[in-house]
Design a protein around this motif. Sequence first.
Motif, PDB file in Angstrom:
ATOM      1  N   PRO A   1      85.586  72.595  -8.976  1.00  0.00           N
ATOM      2  CA  PRO A   1      85.514  73.004  -7.569  1.00  0.00           C
ATOM      3  C   PRO A   1      84.285  72.455  -6.858  1.00  0.00           C
ATOM      4  O   PRO A   1      84.343  72.165  -5.654  1.00  0.00           O
ATOM      5  CB  PRO A   1      85.455  74.528  -7.631  1.00  0.00           C
ATOM      6  CG  PRO A   1      85.148  74.884  -9.018  1.00  0.00           C
ATOM      7  CD  PRO A   1      85.597  73.752  -9.881  1.00  0.00           C
ATOM      8  N   TYR A   2      83.242  72.272  -7.613  1.00  0.00           N
ATOM      9  CA  TYR A   2      82.008  71.751  -7.015  1.00  0.00           C
ATOM     10  C   TYR A   2      82.219  70.310  -6.566  1.00  0.00           C
ATOM     11  O   TYR A   2      81.835  69.921  -5.447  1.00  0.00           O
ATOM     12  CB  TYR A   2      80.909  71.919  -8.057  1.00  0.00           C
ATOM     13  CG  TYR A   2      79.709  71.033  -8.036  1.00  0.00           C
ATOM     14  CD1 TYR A   2      78.991  70.801  -6.867  1.00  0.00           C
ATOM     15  CD2 TYR A   2      79.234  70.469  -9.208  1.00  0.00           C
ATOM     16  CE1 TYR A   2      77.868  70.012  -6.889  1.00  0.00           C
ATOM     17  CE2 TYR A   2      78.111  69.685  -9.233  1.00  0.00           C
ATOM     18  CZ  TYR A   2      77.430  69.442  -8.074  1.00  0.00           C
ATOM     19  OH  TYR A   2      76.328  68.666  -8.106  1.00  0.00           O
ATOM     20  N   PHE A   3      82.892  69.516  -7.375  1.00  0.00           N
ATOM     21  CA  PHE A   3      83.168  68.138  -6.984  1.00  0.00           C
ATOM     22  C   PHE A   3      84.125  68.093  -5.802  1.00  0.00           C
ATOM     23  O   PHE A   3      83.990  67.261  -4.915  1.00  0.00           O
ATOM     24  CB  PHE A   3      83.757  67.361  -8.162  1.00  0.00           C
ATOM     25  CG  PHE A   3      82.736  66.599  -8.950  1.00  0.00           C
ATOM     26  CD1 PHE A   3      81.602  67.229  -9.416  1.00  0.00           C
ATOM     27  CD2 PHE A   3      82.903  65.253  -9.222  1.00  0.00           C
ATOM     28  CE1 PHE A   3      80.656  66.533 -10.142  1.00  0.00           C
ATOM     29  CE2 PHE A   3      81.959  64.541  -9.950  1.00  0.00           C
ATOM     30  CZ  PHE A   3      80.838  65.178 -10.406  1.00  0.00           C
ATOM     31  N   VAL A   4      85.109  68.984  -5.811  1.00  0.00           N
ATOM     32  CA  VAL A   4      86.066  68.969  -4.703  1.00  0.00           C
ATOM     33  C   VAL A   4      85.346  69.310  -3.401  1.00  0.00           C
ATOM     34  O   VAL A   4      85.514  68.630  -2.386  1.00  0.00           O
ATOM     35  CB  VAL A   4      87.218  69.948  -4.978  1.00  0.00           C
ATOM     36  CG1 VAL A   4      88.082  70.098  -3.748  1.00  0.00           C
ATOM     37  CG2 VAL A   4      88.049  69.451  -6.140  1.00  0.00           C
TER      38      VAL A   4
ATOM     39  N   ILE B   1      77.324  85.644  -3.415  1.00  0.00           N
ATOM     40  CA  ILE B   1      76.092  85.631  -4.209  1.00  0.00           C
ATOM     41  C   ILE B   1      75.952  86.919  -5.015  1.00  0.00           C
ATOM     42  O   ILE B   1      75.698  86.891  -6.217  1.00  0.00           O
ATOM     43  CB  ILE B   1      74.888  85.404  -3.282  1.00  0.00           C
ATOM     44  CG1 ILE B   1      74.963  83.973  -2.740  1.00  0.00           C
ATOM     45  CG2 ILE B   1      73.583  85.611  -4.033  1.00  0.00           C
ATOM     46  CD1 ILE B   1      74.020  83.691  -1.631  1.00  0.00           C
ATOM     47  N   CYS B   2      76.160  88.071  -4.361  1.00  0.00           N
ATOM     48  CA  CYS B   2      75.932  89.336  -5.066  1.00  0.00           C
ATOM     49  C   CYS B   2      76.951  89.535  -6.181  1.00  0.00           C
ATOM     50  O   CYS B   2      76.584  89.967  -7.279  1.00  0.00           O
ATOM     51  CB  CYS B   2      75.992  90.500  -4.103  1.00  0.00           C
ATOM     52  SG  CYS B   2      74.643  90.452  -2.941  1.00  0.00           S
ATOM     53  N   TYR B   3      78.206  89.208  -5.937  1.00  0.00           N
ATOM     54  CA  TYR B   3      79.164  89.436  -7.000  1.00  0.00           C
ATOM     55  C   TYR B   3      79.068  88.375  -8.097  1.00  0.00           C
ATOM     56  O   TYR B   3      79.469  88.619  -9.233  1.00  0.00           O
ATOM     57  CB  TYR B   3      80.581  89.613  -6.443  1.00  0.00           C
ATOM     58  CG  TYR B   3      80.730  91.040  -5.971  1.00  0.00           C
ATOM     59  CD1 TYR B   3      81.104  92.037  -6.862  1.00  0.00           C
ATOM     60  CD2 TYR B   3      80.383  91.414  -4.690  1.00  0.00           C
ATOM     61  CE1 TYR B   3      81.158  93.353  -6.472  1.00  0.00           C
ATOM     62  CE2 TYR B   3      80.434  92.734  -4.283  1.00  0.00           C
ATOM     63  CZ  TYR B   3      80.818  93.704  -5.175  1.00  0.00           C
ATOM     64  OH  TYR B   3      80.853  95.021  -4.800  1.00  0.00           O
ATOM     65  N   SER B   4      78.477  87.210  -7.776  1.00  0.00           N
ATOM     66  CA  SER B   4      78.133  86.282  -8.852  1.00  0.00           C
ATOM     67  C   SER B   4      77.114  86.932  -9.766  1.00  0.00           C
ATOM     68  O   SER B   4      77.206  86.857 -10.997  1.00  0.00           O
ATOM     69  CB  SER B   4      77.539  84.997  -8.281  1.00  0.00           C
ATOM     70  OG  SER B   4      78.465  84.347  -7.470  1.00  0.00           O
TER      71      SER B   4
ATOM     72  N   GLY C   1      75.581  73.763  -2.364  1.00  0.00           N
ATOM     73  CA  GLY C   1      74.282  74.375  -2.618  1.00  0.00           C
ATOM     74  C   GLY C   1      74.381  75.475  -3.660  1.00  0.00           C
ATOM     75  O   GLY C   1      73.537  75.587  -4.555  1.00  0.00           O
ATOM     76  N   TYR C   2      75.431  76.267  -3.562  1.00  0.00           N
ATOM     77  CA  TYR C   2      75.670  77.330  -4.549  1.00  0.00           C
ATOM     78  C   TYR C   2      75.800  76.717  -5.934  1.00  0.00           C
ATOM     79  O   TYR C   2      75.227  77.209  -6.911  1.00  0.00           O
ATOM     80  CB  TYR C   2      76.954  78.075  -4.160  1.00  0.00           C
ATOM     81  CG  TYR C   2      77.447  79.101  -5.167  1.00  0.00           C
ATOM     82  CD1 TYR C   2      77.057  80.433  -5.067  1.00  0.00           C
ATOM     83  CD2 TYR C   2      78.316  78.743  -6.188  1.00  0.00           C
ATOM     84  CE1 TYR C   2      77.518  81.375  -5.974  1.00  0.00           C
ATOM     85  CE2 TYR C   2      78.774  79.672  -7.098  1.00  0.00           C
ATOM     86  CZ  TYR C   2      78.382  80.988  -6.988  1.00  0.00           C
ATOM     87  OH  TYR C   2      78.834  81.910  -7.885  1.00  0.00           O
TER      88      TYR C   2
END
Lengths: 487, 441, 431, 168
Positions: B250-253, C203-206, B301-302
């Motif tokens: 998913p990051y690449f997509v 973020i929080c549920y991660s 970024g995530y």
Amino acid sequence: MSLQPGALSALALEPAELSGAEPADLALLVYPSLHFYDGRGARLAVLNEIPDPVLKTMWGSFAELGIETAERLGVRLGDVVRVQTEAGSVELPAFPHQGVREGVVAVQAGQGHRPVDPDAPDPDRQARRQTIGVNAYPLIPGRLDAASGALAWYSARAEVSATGARALVARAQIGFDQENRGFARAMTLAAYQREEDPHAKADSGHGGGHGDGHGAEGEDVYGDKPLPAQGAASHLITKDYDPADDAHHDSPYRWGLNADLDTCVGCNACIVACAVENNSPIVGPEGARAGREMHWIRVERYVETAGVKVDVRHAPMMCQHCGAAPCESVCPVLATYHNVEGLNVMVSNRCIGTRFCSNNCPYKVRRFNHWAYDWAIEEPESFALNPDVMVRSKGVMEKCTMCVQRIAEGKDEAAREGRQVRDGDITPACAQTCPSQALTFGNLKHADSHVTHQRHDKRSYRILEHLYTRPGVNYQKAILRTDPHEA
Amino acid sequence: MAAATEPLPASPDAINDDILRVLEPPSKTYVLGVLFCGALVACGVSAFLYQVYWGFGVTGLNHPVMWGLYITTFVFWVGIAHAGTLISAILFLFRAKWRNAVNRGAEALTVFSVLTAALFPLLHLGRAWKFYFILPYPNQRGLWVNFKSPLLWDVFAIGTYTIISILFFIVGLIPDIGAARDRVRDWRRHLYRVLAMGWRGTSEQWRAHSRSVLHLSGLATPLVLSVHSVVSWDFATSVVPGWHTTIFAPYFVAGAIFSGIAMVITILIPVRQAFGLQAYLRDVHFDNMGKLILITSSIVGYAYGMEYFMAWYSANPYEQMSFWYRGFGHYWWATWTMIICNVIVPLPLWFKRMRVNLAFMWIVSIFINIGMWFERFVIIMTSLSHEYDPAAWGYYFPSWVEWTILVASVAFVLFLFLIFLRMFPVIAIQEVKELHYEEAH
Amino acid sequence: MSNDLAEPRSLPRVPAAIFAALAALGAIAFFAGVLAEDTSARTYRVFLHNWLMWAALANGAVCVSAAFRLTNAGWQGPIQRIAESMGGFVAISFLLYWVIYLGRHELFEWVHHPVAGKEFWFEPGFTFLRDSLALVWVTFVSLFYLYISLRPTLGAAREAATGWRKSLYGFWTAGWRGEEVERDFAERRGRKMAAVVALSHAICYSLIAIDFIMSLAPEWISTMFPAYFAWGGFLSSISLLTIVCLALRNSPEVVPGFLTANRRHDLGKLIFAFSIFWMYLFWSQYFVIWYANIPEETGFIVARLGTQFLQDTWYMGGFMQRIAEPYVTWTLLVWLLVWVLPFWVLLGQRPKKTPAILGTIAVGSVLGFWLERYILVTPSLVPPSEVLAGAAITPLGWIELGIGAGFVGLFFLSFLGFGRVFPGAIPRAGG
Amino acid sequence: MAQVLGILRTPSATAGAVRELRGAGFEKLEVYSPCPSHEIEHALDRGPSRVRIYTLVGCLTGVTLAYLMQIWMAYDWPLVIGGKPFASIPAYTIIGFEMNILFGGVLTVAGLLIHGFFLTSRRDHSAYQPSFSGDDFGCVVDCHDDQVGRVREILGEAGCAEVRVVSA
């Protein structure tokens, strides 16, 4: 590795005999190299391309300096320095390292021959076209040693100064710290004698997580930080991993190799033997500087500095012939696969050169033909090639085959005698050459073979086994006579 | 459509005029541009032949780093190729009408970048002349191919994507070629007559056409997810620290969509200015593309954050070292370029004012292109140069041959796009018209 | 109109009684389980998996509303408000979180002794501090989002409201003048908050996924997993939202006929598309781990999918024995309910529009997610080896079902309560 | 037989004309439009296009072929690769999926060609004029010569800018 003061006094050389002006100048040490001795082998490209056992440099000579000395002189690795004695001077790249006593500049002897064939057209024959390294003999004043009447090698002070130029140094290995990764492991003698029966743990394989030499709970393995232990999740797999499983059940053989780190002295003879046996191309100084040497086996040198005593270890590293090899599954054209006798086979003729296998090899033992090295082979030289092994073209991978040609020969021999292969029938080139018999080859499916015994030894471990590659190459830990933590 | 603040063109007929005007005889600048790009492409071809003749020694590749600029650029172009399908197919299914004016340009970009991308696996083969080994064809050796290899999935995924995106592009183009046939008077008229295949806009044709577009969108949407996922699995299925991580697909997509949209902006803003298409490529388009950039930038970024966190959290020395090296090793400059361009630079787009400021958008889009190229560079280079065996660590820097081919690939895409600009309508006439009637209604 | 907005909704007696009974049942099951020595750990385990399900779901519901807003979807009508009413449960889930804190000794190994290499991250005080802060934040953000969303409605209703509602609405809408400009402003602010809600959820549920699921098997890592878990919360809330909408479609308390065929179609498409996306995420994680086959990673999956996951043989064999291993059937059931059925059944247009089919699929999907949470938690705490050694494990035991029912009861009580406190939230008349 | 062409300006007017004509019993209609229109499609009411069957068949063929091909080739010359099973179903899913899309897409376009071009190309298109790709909508009615008047009347009432007999 460091030069012991006692060694000098044994030669009965008075420091005052060192000629030269300032006491601040360095003592010059010209010593015969392992590869060329006094220079008689220096024309052999294959010897030039073998990494130096200590420096891991190829092609050329270097002014070895102590770390502090180099700092004082403001010299970094690769800075070209001039070494000047009363007798003469040479310019060569500096190589500071901790294996040299401070206050000494050491240069290997036996290099710097003039080119035999300066007009050789072929770019790959740099060995013929160029002067390799420098000749260190002119630095020696040429006095005789009073005690023996021979040439006094150690009799000059040298001044070392940077010339401002830089040189690329061809290095087969850059760092000597194994970063706690357990490539070259050791255990103390006490622990070896203490340890009961490690057999139960040695091959617990997948389920047992890291029963791969971390098994001794770290008491004897310093510097080998185990990965986090496996959780309860993989307890379902109860079957022990047996390397013999990695051959077809009908095959009587699963070939394996054992490397005993306790006897390995890091001499690199195995590399020469392998290169000659398997027609490995010579890449020349430029290729070596680019990191493209073609050796199928290398000897990794690691320096452990735990405790006060320096502990140097050598680990021969060649294709591990994994049972579940990461390199195989990524090849799109089936150029590498696992054969029925447990070997990881490379079919260079099928290879199209995607190079993914090398990326995915955790041991980094695959070699890629960046050029068409075989162009360098002409009529009389071609007779030096081993006819049992093909030469590889540009753009394909190659790697250790465990001398599959010798395996075939050995099996034929055994078949003619109507028996199965026994220990000693087959010896790969590296094992044959090894002066300390650190390498052993054999059949892992045979319960009584040498390699099987070694695999079940207390010192046995496999490198990176936590990746579940199921290597066919086994290692045995070096034995430390004293515990470095106590010393 | 709420956001339609700027006026639409006066009449449907004017739409034809406006858009087909682009096809009129070219200016000197245009010709020079085409020639310049063509010259660069020629340089790239020469460099490739040079490499084939001598071998891979002419590149900077060496022992631990066996993949370099070619794979970086391959992934980059595959990524760019995702914007077209995203805008055309996914937004079509989501009934986001703003896509209509942008999709043709984006689809063209998709086709050209996927064609360019497809060249790179060939360029990077050690024996490019044996490329057909990778196809499962019957041969006298009786040997097939390895369907377990990610590179083979690439062949199928990129091949499928090339074919489907070209089909999608052509299917969408047919009615507009019909329109061009009815307008253009020069030699191209004959070309269009052939290409239009007898398109007359009959109800039967439209019925089949709409249904095909719907189905192709439905197929292309999972395809677009799969293609970059497959490309990501080239890395993620390996055991290399820094490559082997589950979030890659998913990051690449997301990254692909991110860079693709940025490239669409980079190309469409100059086209809009040069050909006076302000009435078609409006604020709303750039506003929405800006929002897509924001979303994908956040996902990317995530993923950066999660990768670094997991490397630290894993307590696995190999992972930890790999990521430490990524941030602070030899290639720190590449890593920080990537983070700044992809995460920091797009931040002002949270404000609508910045999203409709085209000069700003254009600059941001260029930064993103650079950043996303560096992302692939970082992933490949830092991971390979610092793998498991400390005795086999190394360093790689590309050679002039590789740089030449990289530049030539950009020139190749531009070259194709410039040719396309003058040959076919750059904005989907029929879709803009459809929107026009719906709004009038 | 404004009268209508403030008129208290009559509590539907039968459902309310049922939900209250379920909640009571849950409480009984929980206390009975916790107080008995031998089932205490099991009870906390079941509570954890239910909490993970419903907390993520409630917050996911707020995210659904936020997503409607962010995408200018335009088709949802009252569905958005129904989602927001479901989101009211975030406050309750925050209270229930403290039960996990109470049960930490039974649940988390790292409370007792540090995890090698992760001593810092799993320092118990730090872990619970950051999780509490994250939950405080995400609860606050969600409630604030609901606050902003309800202001215009309550602003219109406050004049007509009576009793405690009047003061509540007055407090809620302090400073609200009812001008058109304010409405626009609230809309814009709502959209900004929607972005914050979505980011906070992710973020929080991660973080929750790392600390409450991955920490149960601390040697396992997967960069995908946190995002996968957070996404599951979102998808399960869409399924539950569909169920609620279908249940309310003939209710006199909601705009008659609000659930048009087109809206059912759209909800069906959401379930369809997002279940594919769930499968995609699942697969991306599964596949990468399967292929590289590194024991550090495969262990977690093997405990759930069985040894069939491993490549321990050159031949595929023994499939039937392998699926009989512990947990494997339940995992396959999760696949079936969350992906296979929604995908194949909702492929066409008509099933999406048919309430019975759509509802069945949605119920299956919610059940599937409940099982999925069960599967994520339990095998880490009761490994398959213990099951093979005789530990009793079933998602259908009295504690499991009791606590599950308790959460269902509490969730819907909260939903009904939300509707009673803010009767104007879900419009009742056409408009 | 005669052909009458009415030229209209909007999709709604066209759809209206079509409804009127069909109401009056004229089913042999052809509409030319510069863009797709749901209204016109509804008015003509010819049901969903047959292209969807092509897609379905293509997808199923693709995925089946892909798995069969991979499994057969794996066993045709069985080589152990990375310790993975010969038929590694998880790994084969990728190409299964890609071929599903490929065949589905290609057959969809084949369906478009067959139903949008080849099967309709027999029709006489002498009524077509270039403005139909601009802003004109054309509605062509095939009728008996004696119905021409009636058709003209309906088209005129439906708001045609121009009505003419194309061929008589």
